[in-house]
Motif scaffolding. Structure first.
Motif, PDB file in Angstrom:
ATOM      1  N   ILE A  39       0.867  -1.179   0.000  1.00  0.00           N
ATOM      2  CA  ILE A  39       0.000   0.000   0.000  1.00  0.00           C
ATOM      3  C   ILE A  39       0.897   1.221   0.000  1.00  0.00           C
ATOM      4  O   ILE A  39       1.798   1.339   0.833  1.00  0.00           O
ATOM      5  CB  ILE A  39      -0.918   0.049   1.242  1.00  0.00           C
ATOM      6  N   SER A  40       0.655   2.108  -0.965  1.00  0.00           N
ATOM      7  CA  SER A  40       1.391   3.365  -0.975  1.00  0.00           C
ATOM      8  C   SER A  40       0.389   4.508  -1.051  1.00  0.00           C
ATOM      9  O   SER A  40      -0.666   4.387  -1.662  1.00  0.00           O
ATOM     10  CB  SER A  40       2.382   3.415  -2.143  1.00  0.00           C
ATOM     11  N   ALA A  41       0.727   5.599  -0.394  1.00  0.00           N
ATOM     12  CA  ALA A  41      -0.122   6.785  -0.374  1.00  0.00           C
ATOM     13  C   ALA A  41       0.741   7.980   0.014  1.00  0.00           C
ATOM     14  O   ALA A  41       1.817   7.812   0.594  1.00  0.00           O
ATOM     15  CB  ALA A  41      -1.267   6.614   0.620  1.00  0.00           C
ATOM     16  N   ASP A  42       0.242   9.158  -0.287  1.00  0.00           N
ATOM     17  CA  ASP A  42       0.974  10.365   0.104  1.00  0.00           C
ATOM     18  C   ASP A  42       0.874  10.609   1.602  1.00  0.00           C
ATOM     19  O   ASP A  42       1.810  11.137   2.206  1.00  0.00           O
ATOM     20  CB  ASP A  42       0.435  11.585  -0.655  1.00  0.00           C
ATOM     21  N   ASN A  43      -0.263  10.219   2.194  1.00  0.00           N
ATOM     22  CA  ASN A  43      -0.489  10.493   3.616  1.00  0.00           C
ATOM     23  C   ASN A  43      -1.229   9.350   4.294  1.00  0.00           C
ATOM     24  O   ASN A  43      -2.029   8.666   3.653  1.00  0.00           O
ATOM     25  CB  ASN A  43      -1.345  11.766   3.785  1.00  0.00           C
ATOM     26  N   LEU A  44      -0.983   9.191   5.589  1.00  0.00           N
ATOM     27  CA  LEU A  44      -1.721   8.246   6.417  1.00  0.00           C
ATOM     28  C   LEU A  44      -2.070   8.945   7.714  1.00  0.00           C
ATOM     29  O   LEU A  44      -1.200   9.522   8.376  1.00  0.00           O
ATOM     30  CB  LEU A  44      -0.889   6.988   6.721  1.00  0.00           C
ATOM     31  N   GLU A  45      -3.351   8.896   8.068  1.00  0.00           N
ATOM     32  CA  GLU A  45      -3.834   9.495   9.314  1.00  0.00           C
ATOM     33  C   GLU A  45      -4.596   8.428  10.080  1.00  0.00           C
ATOM     34  O   GLU A  45      -5.571   7.876   9.578  1.00  0.00           O
ATOM     35  CB  GLU A  45      -4.754  10.672   8.984  1.00  0.00           C
ATOM     36  N   VAL A  46      -4.147   8.129  11.302  1.00  0.00           N
ATOM     37  CA  VAL A  46      -4.791   7.126  12.135  1.00  0.00           C
ATOM     38  C   VAL A  46      -5.519   7.830  13.261  1.00  0.00           C
ATOM     39  O   VAL A  46      -4.949   8.682  13.944  1.00  0.00           O
ATOM     40  CB  VAL A  46      -3.751   6.131  12.702  1.00  0.00           C
ATOM     41  N   ASP A  47      -6.803   7.499  13.459  1.00  0.00           N
ATOM     42  CA  ASP A  47      -7.613   8.054  14.538  1.00  0.00           C
ATOM     43  C   ASP A  47      -8.062   6.901  15.426  1.00  0.00           C
ATOM     44  O   ASP A  47      -9.046   6.220  15.125  1.00  0.00           O
ATOM     45  CB  ASP A  47      -8.814   8.799  13.958  1.00  0.00           C
ATOM     46  N   GLN A  48      -7.315   6.664  16.509  1.00  0.00           N
ATOM     47  CA  GLN A  48      -7.622   5.537  17.384  1.00  0.00           C
ATOM     48  C   GLN A  48      -8.960   5.703  18.088  1.00  0.00           C
ATOM     49  O   GLN A  48      -9.655   4.718  18.329  1.00  0.00           O
ATOM     50  CB  GLN A  48      -6.502   5.326  18.388  1.00  0.00           C
ATOM     51  N   SER A  49      -9.359   6.927  18.411  1.00  0.00           N
ATOM     52  CA  SER A  49     -10.639   7.134  19.089  1.00  0.00           C
ATOM     53  C   SER A  49     -11.821   6.786  18.183  1.00  0.00           C
ATOM     54  O   SER A  49     -12.847   6.305  18.646  1.00  0.00           O
ATOM     55  CB  SER A  49     -10.766   8.566  19.603  1.00  0.00           C
ATOM     56  N   GLU A  50     -11.685   7.019  16.876  1.00  0.00           N
ATOM     57  CA  GLU A  50     -12.731   6.679  15.907  1.00  0.00           C
ATOM     58  C   GLU A  50     -12.556   5.276  15.342  1.00  0.00           C
ATOM     59  O   GLU A  50     -13.460   4.750  14.695  1.00  0.00           O
ATOM     60  CB  GLU A  50     -12.747   7.687  14.758  1.00  0.00           C
TER      61      GLU A  50
END
Length: 166
Positions: A39-50
Motif C-alpha cells: 500500500i502506498s499513499a501520500d499520507n496516512l492518518e490514524v484516529d484511534q478514538s474513531e
C-alpha cells in the motif's frame, strides 16, 4: 497493519460474476494470498478514538498483477483487537488486472458480509468489451455480481479465427 494488508488482498480478489441474465466473466483476477501486498499513499492518518485509518493522495494497493487505486481509502475497524470492519475507497476508484478493469466513483468492501459494492458511473472493461451501470455488487463468497441502474453492454465482434475485433 497486517489486517489492513489482508483486507486489501481480499478486496483485490475478483471472481466470476453474473448480472441479471447476463454472465460477466471477470476471471483474470485471482487472489494469491502468498504474494506480498503493498500500500502506498501520500499520507496516512490514524484516529484511534474513531477506529479508523485514512490513506490519502494517490493511494495504490497492489498484489501481483492486481492494482486498486483511489485518491482516498478509509479503513474502519470494528470492535476488538483491530479487526477491520470495512474499507471505503472514494474519489474515483480503479481496480485492474491484466486487460480487465472496473472503475467507479466509490467502492465499499464490507468484510462481514463479504461484499464489494461499486457505485457511481461503474465501468467494467474486458479488452475491447465494456459494461456500464450505476451500481455493481459482488458477493465474494458465491462469486456472483449484480449490476443495476441502466446497464449498457458493448461487445466487439471477433474475427473468424477467434482473434481480436474486426
Amino acid at each position: 497493519m497486517f489486517r489492513v494488508l489482508t483486507f486489501a488482498a481480499a478486496l483485490l480478489a475478483a471472481v466470476p460474476a453474473a448480472g441479471q441474465g447476463t454472465s460477466v466473466a471477470f476471471g483474470g483476477m485471482r487472489q494469491d494470498s502468498s504474494l506480498p501486498v503493498e500500500i502506498s499513499a501520500d499520507n496516512l492518518e490514524v484516529d484511534q478514538s474513531e477506529g479508523t485509518a485514512l490513506y490519502t493522495g494517490s493511494v495504490v494497493i497492489g498484489q501481483g498483477e492486481m492494482r486498486l487505486s483511489a485518491p482516498r481509502v478509509l479503513v474502519v475497524y470494528g470492535e476488538g483487537a483491530g479487526r477491520i470492519q470495512r474499507l471505503e475507497a472514494t474519489g474515483g476508484v480503479t481496480l485492474v488486472s491484466g486487460d480487465e478493469a472496473a472503475e467507479a466513483e466509490r467502492a465499499d468492501y464490507d468484510i462481514d458480509a463479504g461484499t464489494v459494492e461499486m457505485t457511481g458511473s461503474v465501468l467494467l472493461t474486458q479488452g475491447e468489451n465494456a459494461l456500464t451501470s450505476e451500481r455493481m455488487v459482488v458477493d465474494l463468497d458465491s462469486g456472483r455480481a449484480q449490476m443495476a441502474g441502466r446497464v449498457r453492454t458493448v461487445l466487439q465482434p471477433q474475427d473468424a479465427e477467434g482473434g481480436g475485433p474486426q
